[in-house]
Design an enzyme around this catalytic site. Structure first.
Site, mmCIF file in Angstrom:
data_model
loop_
_atom_site.group_PDB
_atom_site.id
_atom_site.type_symbol
_atom_site.label_atom_id
_atom_site.label_comp_id
_atom_site.label_asym_id
_atom_site.label_seq_id
_atom_site.Cartn_x
_atom_site.Cartn_y
_atom_site.Cartn_z
ATOM 1 N NE ARG A 1 6.576 -4.294 -23.518
ATOM 2 C CZ ARG A 1 7.005 -5.484 -23.918
ATOM 3 N NH1 ARG A 1 6.705 -5.921 -25.136
ATOM 4 N NH2 ARG A 1 7.700 -6.239 -23.124
ATOM 5 N NE ARG B 1 8.983 -11.474 -23.873
ATOM 6 C CZ ARG B 1 9.290 -10.479 -23.036
ATOM 7 N NH1 ARG B 1 9.922 -10.716 -21.907
ATOM 8 N NH2 ARG B 1 8.964 -9.240 -23.347
ATOM 9 C CE LYS C 1 11.685 -6.583 -16.173
ATOM 10 N NZ LYS C 1 11.972 -6.312 -17.599
HETATM 11 P P1 ADP Z 1 8.517 -7.139 -19.682
HETATM 12 O O1 ADP Z 1 8.787 -8.617 -19.510
HETATM 13 O O2 ADP Z 1 8.619 -6.695 -21.067
HETATM 14 O O3 ADP Z 1 9.337 -6.294 -18.784
HETATM 15 P P2 ADP Z 1 6.095 -7.509 -18.118
HETATM 16 O O4 ADP Z 1 5.627 -8.879 -18.394
HETATM 17 O O5 ADP Z 1 6.813 -7.267 -16.849
HETATM 18 O O6 ADP Z 1 6.969 -6.973 -19.338
HETATM 19 O O7 ADP Z 1 4.863 -6.496 -18.189
HETATM 20 C C1 ADP Z 1 3.982 -6.491 -19.269
HETATM 21 C C2 ADP Z 1 3.055 -5.286 -19.149
HETATM 22 O O8 ADP Z 1 2.290 -5.379 -17.936
HETATM 23 C C3 ADP Z 1 3.748 -3.932 -19.081
HETATM 24 O O9 ADP Z 1 4.072 -3.403 -20.360
HETATM 25 C C4 ADP Z 1 2.675 -3.090 -18.363
HETATM 26 O O10 ADP Z 1 1.610 -2.732 -19.247
HETATM 27 C C5 ADP Z 1 2.105 -4.082 -17.353
HETATM 28 N N1 ADP Z 1 2.852 -4.027 -16.085
HETATM 29 C C6 ADP Z 1 3.576 -5.028 -15.503
HETATM 30 N N2 ADP Z 1 4.118 -4.610 -14.348
HETATM 31 C C7 ADP Z 1 3.755 -3.312 -14.192
HETATM 32 C C8 ADP Z 1 4.024 -2.312 -13.209
HETATM 33 N N3 ADP Z 1 4.790 -2.564 -12.133
HETATM 34 N N4 ADP Z 1 3.479 -1.083 -13.393
HETATM 35 C C9 ADP Z 1 2.701 -0.806 -14.441
HETATM 36 N N5 ADP Z 1 2.414 -1.693 -15.413
HETATM 37 C C10 ADP Z 1 2.933 -2.939 -15.293
HETATM 38 P P1 ADP Z 2 12.081 -9.563 -19.305
HETATM 39 O O1 ADP Z 2 11.358 -10.353 -18.235
HETATM 40 O O2 ADP Z 2 13.101 -8.634 -18.748
HETATM 41 O O3 ADP Z 2 11.144 -8.883 -20.238
HETATM 42 P P2 ADP Z 2 12.752 -12.205 -20.437
HETATM 43 O O4 ADP Z 2 13.423 -12.947 -19.348
HETATM 44 O O5 ADP Z 2 11.345 -12.562 -20.755
HETATM 45 O O6 ADP Z 2 12.911 -10.602 -20.190
HETATM 46 O O7 ADP Z 2 13.667 -12.357 -21.748
HETATM 47 C C1 ADP Z 2 13.294 -11.751 -22.994
HETATM 48 C C2 ADP Z 2 13.683 -12.694 -24.137
HETATM 49 O O8 ADP Z 2 15.115 -12.753 -24.237
HETATM 50 C C3 ADP Z 2 13.215 -14.136 -23.952
HETATM 51 O O9 ADP Z 2 12.851 -14.649 -25.204
HETATM 52 C C4 ADP Z 2 14.433 -14.857 -23.366
HETATM 53 O O10 ADP Z 2 14.458 -16.229 -23.753
HETATM 54 C C5 ADP Z 2 15.585 -14.086 -24.019
HETATM 55 N N1 ADP Z 2 16.756 -13.967 -23.137
HETATM 56 C C6 ADP Z 2 16.773 -13.783 -21.783
HETATM 57 N N2 ADP Z 2 18.031 -13.688 -21.310
HETATM 58 C C7 ADP Z 2 18.851 -13.814 -22.396
HETATM 59 C C8 ADP Z 2 20.271 -13.803 -22.559
HETATM 60 N N3 ADP Z 2 21.106 -13.640 -21.522
HETATM 61 N N4 ADP Z 2 20.758 -13.939 -23.824
HETATM 62 C C9 ADP Z 2 19.917 -14.105 -24.886
HETATM 63 N N5 ADP Z 2 18.564 -14.127 -24.791
HETATM 64 C C10 ADP Z 2 18.033 -13.977 -23.562
#
Ligand code: ADP
Ligand code: ADP
Ligand code: ZN
Length: 224
Positions: free
Chosen positions: A171, A127, A15
């Site tokens: 998670r 990551r 994302k």
């Molecule tokens: P990821 O990249 O793994 O999807 P985020 O960076 O979006 O994780 O979120 C990290 C943490 O922040 C989540 O595990 C949660 O604890 C909190 N968080 C982020 N967005 C939300 C939301 N919309 N509702 C509840 N908790 C959230």
């Molecule tokens: P989210 O916000 O959904 O938690 P991230 O964008 O932070 O996900 O991506 C999670 C990890 O996977 C990061 O280390 C990123 O560099 C890697 N990543 C993201 N997209 C891809 C892809 N299409 N193929 C391989 N690795 C990816």
């Protein structure tokens, strides 16, 4: 209110990576609730202190706190023409709050980045994030040119506290229980576009942009 693009997907689905590209491409502010919370954690704000335990243990921050923080952020001038949501909504009550706040004015699309659970752990545990900006790297899939250093701003790279394997597994469970139902929520409203997240990042971006254009074209046909 203009366009609101929602990115749905499991933790590590890509994302944040895709939001950075789409935000440039569409000219919409990138609003990441995870980044907003991490900023509050870093600055030891009262909100950060309330969110810390939930985040570090892999649980969701309570809806009321997230919703207040989000609405405060999207009331800023850079969101007037619309915005791109990364990590919000994550529960049905959050989606309902957003829907109520937007009313019928906004043009809403939910893009779902689809990825198998088997691919998640490797993505999240590898990551790396920059302390200086919000750039995202991966130890093997998208390594920085110089180890430990951000190519965008020269900042130091670090691993998120909640990207350890046990916390990622937690998670992922939370995702299936609380967030995955949003796919049906938006599909029921005819606002969902699904994209295969297990392709190279550029290909995912292309697929997302194609999905967005197709959904706009469908809207135009619908309103004629
Ligand atoms: P990821 O990249 O793994 O999807 P985020 O960076 O979006 O994780 O979120 C990290 C943490 O922040 C989540 O595990 C949660 O604890 C909190 N968080 C982020 N967005 C939300 C939301 N919309 N509702 C509840 N908790 C959230
Ligand atoms: P989210 O916000 O959904 O938690 P991230 O964008 O932070 O996900 O991506 C999670 C990890 O996977 C990061 O280390 C990123 O560099 C890697 N990543 C993201 N997209 C891809 C892809 N299409 N193929 C391989 N690795 C990816
Ligand atoms: Zn940086």
């Amino acid at each position: 209110m203009g366009r609101v693009v929602i990115l749905l997907g499991a933790p590590g689905a890509g994302k944040g990576t895709q939001a950075a590209q789409l935000s440039k491409n569409l000219g919409l502010a990138h609003i990441s609730t995870g980044d907003l919370f991490r900023e509050n954690l870093k600055n030891n704000t009262p909100l950060g202190d309330q969110a810390r335990e939930f985040m570090n243990s892999g649980r969701l921050v309570p809806d009321a706190l997230v919703i207040e923080m989000l609405f405060d952020r999207v009331s800023k001038p850079d969101c007037e023409v619309g915005y791109l949501l990364d990590g919000f909504p994550r529960t049905i009550p959050q989606a309902a709050a957003l829907e109520e706040a937007l009313g019928t004015d906004a043009d809403v699309v939910a893009l779902s980045i689809e990825i198998r659970d088997a691919a998640i752990i490797e993505r999240a545990t590898g990551r790396l994030l920059c302390r200086g900006c919000t750039a995202i790297y991966h130890r093997t899939f998208s390594p920085p040119a110089q180890a430990g250093v951000c190519g965008e701003c020269g900042g130091e790279l670090f691993q998120r506290e909640d990207d350890q394997e046990e916390v990622v597994a937690k998670r992922l469970n939370v995702y299936h229980a609380e967030t995955a139902p949003l796919v049906e929520y938006y599909s029921d409203r005819d606002l969902l576009v699904g994209v295969n997240g297990e392709q190279a990042p550029d290909q995912v971006t292309e697929a997302l942009l194609a999905g967005l254009s197709a959904s706009c074209a469908a809207d135009d046909r619908g309103s004629n």
